[in-house]
Design a protein around this motif. Structure first.
Motif, PDB file in Angstrom:
ATOM      1  N   GLU A 126       0.688  -1.180  -0.097  1.00  0.00           N
ATOM      2  CA  GLU A 126       0.175   0.029   0.040  1.00  0.00           C
ATOM      3  C   GLU A 126       0.869   1.302   0.070  1.00  0.00           C
ATOM      4  OE1 GLU A 126      -3.723   1.922   2.434  1.00  0.00           O
ATOM      5  OE2 GLU A 126      -3.349  -0.115   2.515  1.00  0.00           O
ATOM      6  N   ALA A 127       2.037   1.298   0.869  1.00  0.00           N
ATOM      7  CA  ALA A 127       2.643   2.401   0.855  1.00  0.00           C
ATOM      8  C   ALA A 127       3.459   2.768  -0.438  1.00  0.00           C
ATOM      9  CB  ALA A 127       3.742   2.166   1.822  1.00  0.00           C
ATOM     10  N   LEU A 128       3.834   1.680  -1.359  1.00  0.00           N
ATOM     11  CA  LEU A 128       4.451   1.817  -2.637  1.00  0.00           C
ATOM     12  C   LEU A 128       3.127   2.351  -3.653  1.00  0.00           C
ATOM     13  CD1 LEU A 128       6.970  -0.877  -2.732  1.00  0.00           C
ATOM     14  CD2 LEU A 128       7.418   1.354  -2.404  1.00  0.00           C
ATOM     15  N   LEU A 129       2.070   1.746  -3.394  1.00  0.00           N
ATOM     16  CA  LEU A 129       1.086   2.045  -4.526  1.00  0.00           C
ATOM     17  C   LEU A 129       0.599   3.424  -4.401  1.00  0.00           C
ATOM     18  CD1 LEU A 129      -0.952   0.731  -6.723  1.00  0.00           C
ATOM     19  CD2 LEU A 129      -2.405   0.344  -4.567  1.00  0.00           C
ATOM     20  N   LEU A 130       0.283   4.004  -3.180  1.00  0.00           N
ATOM     21  CA  LEU A 130      -0.111   5.271  -2.889  1.00  0.00           C
ATOM     22  C   LEU A 130       1.117   6.351  -3.745  1.00  0.00           C
ATOM     23  CD1 LEU A 130      -1.044   5.257   0.804  1.00  0.00           C
ATOM     24  CD2 LEU A 130      -2.559   5.600  -1.080  1.00  0.00           C
ATOM     25  N   GLY A 131       2.395   5.806  -3.646  1.00  0.00           N
ATOM     26  CA  GLY A 131       3.427   6.625  -4.511  1.00  0.00           C
ATOM     27  C   GLY A 131       3.094   6.656  -5.843  1.00  0.00           C
ATOM     28  N   PHE A 132       2.841   5.411  -6.539  1.00  0.00           N
ATOM     29  CA  PHE A 132       2.373   5.275  -7.910  1.00  0.00           C
ATOM     30  C   PHE A 132       1.129   6.146  -8.218  1.00  0.00           C
ATOM     31  CE2 PHE A 132       4.890   0.955  -7.520  1.00  0.00           C
ATOM     32  CZ  PHE A 132       6.064   1.938  -8.038  1.00  0.00           C
ATOM     33  N   CYS A 156       1.058   0.525 -16.036  1.00  0.00           N
ATOM     34  CA  CYS A 156       0.165   0.280 -14.811  1.00  0.00           C
ATOM     35  C   CYS A 156       0.297  -1.020 -14.023  1.00  0.00           C
ATOM     36  CB  CYS A 156      -1.206   0.535 -15.198  1.00  0.00           C
ATOM     37  SG  CYS A 156      -1.697   2.105 -15.389  1.00  0.00           S
ATOM     38  N   CYS A 157       0.326  -2.114 -14.974  1.00  0.00           N
ATOM     39  CA  CYS A 157       0.484  -3.365 -14.619  1.00  0.00           C
ATOM     40  C   CYS A 157       1.689  -3.747 -13.914  1.00  0.00           C
ATOM     41  CB  CYS A 157       0.213  -4.706 -15.555  1.00  0.00           C
ATOM     42  SG  CYS A 157      -1.400  -4.687 -15.987  1.00  0.00           S
ATOM     43  N   LEU A 158       2.659  -3.119 -14.689  1.00  0.00           N
ATOM     44  CA  LEU A 158       4.430  -3.307 -13.869  1.00  0.00           C
ATOM     45  C   LEU A 158       4.532  -2.462 -12.621  1.00  0.00           C
ATOM     46  CD1 LEU A 158       6.978  -4.185 -14.857  1.00  0.00           C
ATOM     47  CD2 LEU A 158       7.577  -1.973 -15.784  1.00  0.00           C
ATOM     48  N   MET A 159       3.701  -1.473 -12.464  1.00  0.00           N
ATOM     49  CA  MET A 159       3.590  -0.616 -11.114  1.00  0.00           C
ATOM     50  C   MET A 159       3.078  -1.476 -10.269  1.00  0.00           C
ATOM     51  SD  MET A 159       2.460   3.288 -12.136  1.00  0.00           S
ATOM     52  CE  MET A 159       3.699   4.350 -12.937  1.00  0.00           C
ATOM     53  N   VAL A 160       1.687  -1.940 -10.466  1.00  0.00           N
ATOM     54  CA  VAL A 160       1.350  -2.784  -9.425  1.00  0.00           C
ATOM     55  C   VAL A 160       1.971  -3.928  -8.969  1.00  0.00           C
ATOM     56  CG1 VAL A 160      -0.893  -4.162  -8.957  1.00  0.00           C
ATOM     57  CG2 VAL A 160      -1.140  -2.181  -9.944  1.00  0.00           C
ATOM     58  N   LEU A 219      12.338   3.661   6.123  1.00  0.00           N
ATOM     59  CA  LEU A 219      12.747   5.063   5.064  1.00  0.00           C
ATOM     60  C   LEU A 219      12.579   4.584   3.781  1.00  0.00           C
ATOM     61  CD1 LEU A 219      15.862   6.412   7.021  1.00  0.00           C
ATOM     62  CD2 LEU A 219      13.509   7.188   7.305  1.00  0.00           C
ATOM     63  N   ILE A 220      12.874   3.646   3.504  1.00  0.00           N
ATOM     64  CA  ILE A 220      12.764   3.178   2.168  1.00  0.00           C
ATOM     65  C   ILE A 220      11.288   2.986   1.472  1.00  0.00           C
ATOM     66  CG2 ILE A 220      13.462   1.625   0.196  1.00  0.00           C
ATOM     67  CD1 ILE A 220      16.057   1.173   1.688  1.00  0.00           C
ATOM     68  N   ILE A 221      10.737   2.082   2.362  1.00  0.00           N
ATOM     69  CA  ILE A 221       9.196   1.714   2.034  1.00  0.00           C
ATOM     70  C   ILE A 221       8.207   2.831   2.305  1.00  0.00           C
ATOM     71  CG2 ILE A 221       7.469  -0.020   2.416  1.00  0.00           C
ATOM     72  CD1 ILE A 221       9.361  -1.378   0.933  1.00  0.00           C
ATOM     73  N   PRO A 225       8.340   7.246  -0.671  1.00  0.00           N
ATOM     74  CA  PRO A 225       6.962   7.442  -1.352  1.00  0.00           C
ATOM     75  C   PRO A 225       6.380   8.636  -0.858  1.00  0.00           C
ATOM     76  CG  PRO A 225       7.283   5.055  -0.826  1.00  0.00           C
ATOM     77  CD  PRO A 225       8.592   5.726  -0.099  1.00  0.00           C
ATOM     78  N   PHE A 226       6.451   8.855   0.436  1.00  0.00           N
ATOM     79  CA  PHE A 226       5.633  10.050   1.129  1.00  0.00           C
ATOM     80  C   PHE A 226       6.234  11.427   0.558  1.00  0.00           C
ATOM     81  CE2 PHE A 226       4.499  12.577   4.763  1.00  0.00           C
ATOM     82  CZ  PHE A 226       3.008  12.751   4.510  1.00  0.00           C
ATOM     83  N   LEU A 227       7.697  11.474   0.405  1.00  0.00           N
ATOM     84  CA  LEU A 227       8.295  12.701   0.023  1.00  0.00           C
ATOM     85  C   LEU A 227       7.984  12.611  -1.647  1.00  0.00           C
ATOM     86  CD1 LEU A 227      11.873  12.350   1.682  1.00  0.00           C
ATOM     87  CD2 LEU A 227       9.842  13.835   2.278  1.00  0.00           C
TER      88      LEU A 227
END
Length: 321
Positions: A126-132, A156-160, A219-221, A225-227
């Motif tokens: 979820e953390a990475l998906l919100l960034g995408f 999109c499929c690659l991002m997911v 910090l990475i996960i 993404p938040f920044l």
């Protein structure tokens, strides 16, 4: 003490250590509140919240699947977020609710390990998906002519896939490491589910080096993404306010603000848990913070995205005739 006594004592210690590492040894969950009796009212409240969150996310997934106007990259990513939230809240809340009615609040070693892995995997995804999702809005508003290329179905499929794979691998590494540590203190977990920060307080060896690993992963996960989200929306807002007043501007601000609300709540609470040193932790505060990213966020997500989005509300009206 003679030699035979020493040998017997060594055997006893070895047996206790072996029992401690046994997969059959249960953990005991303290729960959200520390009390020794059942609580039917809390069960009803939590079960109601769970049902509403489940219904909201299922409806959103159903709407996006049925309405062809919502078959766009933005809503494809949103449907993935709802699937994650659906699984996310189902990982912790049912056990939490049952414990409100049960005198026995135990969870098996294997059950605790599975819950930890699934929870970590879904949280990282979820953390990475919100960034995408923020990148999708950035491209749509700042580079609309390139949007069909930069956000194609393949990308999109690659991002997911990247989000799911990264979250799962990160969770697997941490779960495997933590559950091979010696839990030679009390098996009482001062939490309402199995979470790594709560489990580490039961470990009887020095884990200072591992805490740095948890901080680095956080910090990475979480932080990166938040920044990226903050940077994306800073650029989006600049572009939006340079536009002439109209429906397009209002729609862009509404979409971005709803996404930013969800992201801020999720990242702020998870960062507060996973980047804090063990010496500064408070079990009571950690449990309250955990409620936000385990229950409140999955509950709010479908309603923030649907009630503040005219395309989703329009799809719902069309579905209802």
């Amino acid at each position: 003490m003679n030699v035979s006594d020493v040998i017997c004592f060594d055997i006893l210690v070895s047996a206790m250590k072996a029992e401690n590492q046994s997969f059959g040894t249960d953990f005991l969950l303290v729960g959200l509140f520390q009390y020794g009796r059942t609580n039917s009212l809390l069960f009803v409240v939590v079960a109601t919240i769970f049902t509403v969150a489940l219904t909201g996310n299922i409806m959103l997934i159903h709407l996006i699947r049925l309405d062809t106007r919502l078959h766009t990259p933005m809503y494809f990513l949103l449907s993935q977020l709802s699937i994650i939230d659906l699984m996310y809240i189902s990982t912790t809340v049912p056990k939490m609710a049952v414990n409100f009615l049960s005198q026995s609040k135990t969870i098996t070693f294997m059950g605790c390990e599975i819950q930890t892995y699934v929870f970590l995997a879904l949280g990282g995804t979820e953390a990475l998906l919100l960034g995408f999702m923020s990148y999708d809005r950035y491209v749509a508003i700042c580079h609309p002519l390139h949007y069909p290329i930069l956000m194609s179905k393949k990308i999109c499929c690659l991002m997911v896939a990247c989000a799911w794979a990264s979250g799962s691998i990160n969770a697997f590494i941490h779960t495997m490491y933590v559950f091979q540590l010696p839990f030679c203190r009390s098996r009482l977990i001062n939490h309402f589910f199995c979470e790594i920060p709560a489990l580490l307080s039961l470990v009887c060896q020095d884990i200072s080096h591992y805490e740095y690993t948890v901080l680095l992963s956080g910090l990475i996960i979480l932080l990166l993404p938040f920044l990226a989200i903050l940077a994306s929306y800073a650029r989006v807002l600049i572009v939006v306010f340079q536009m002439s007043l109209g429906k397009g501007q209002a729609k862009a601000v509404s979409t971005c603000s709803s996404h930013l609300m969800v992201a801020s709540l999720f990242y702020a609470t998870t960062l507060a848990t996973y980047t804090k040193p063990h010496s500064l932790r408070s079990p009571t505060r950690d449990k309250v913070v955990a409620v936000f990213y385990t229950i409140i966020t999955p509950l709010l997500n479908p309603f923030i995205y649907s009630l503040r989005n005219k395309e989703v509300t329009g799809a719902m009206r069309r579905l209802l005739g």
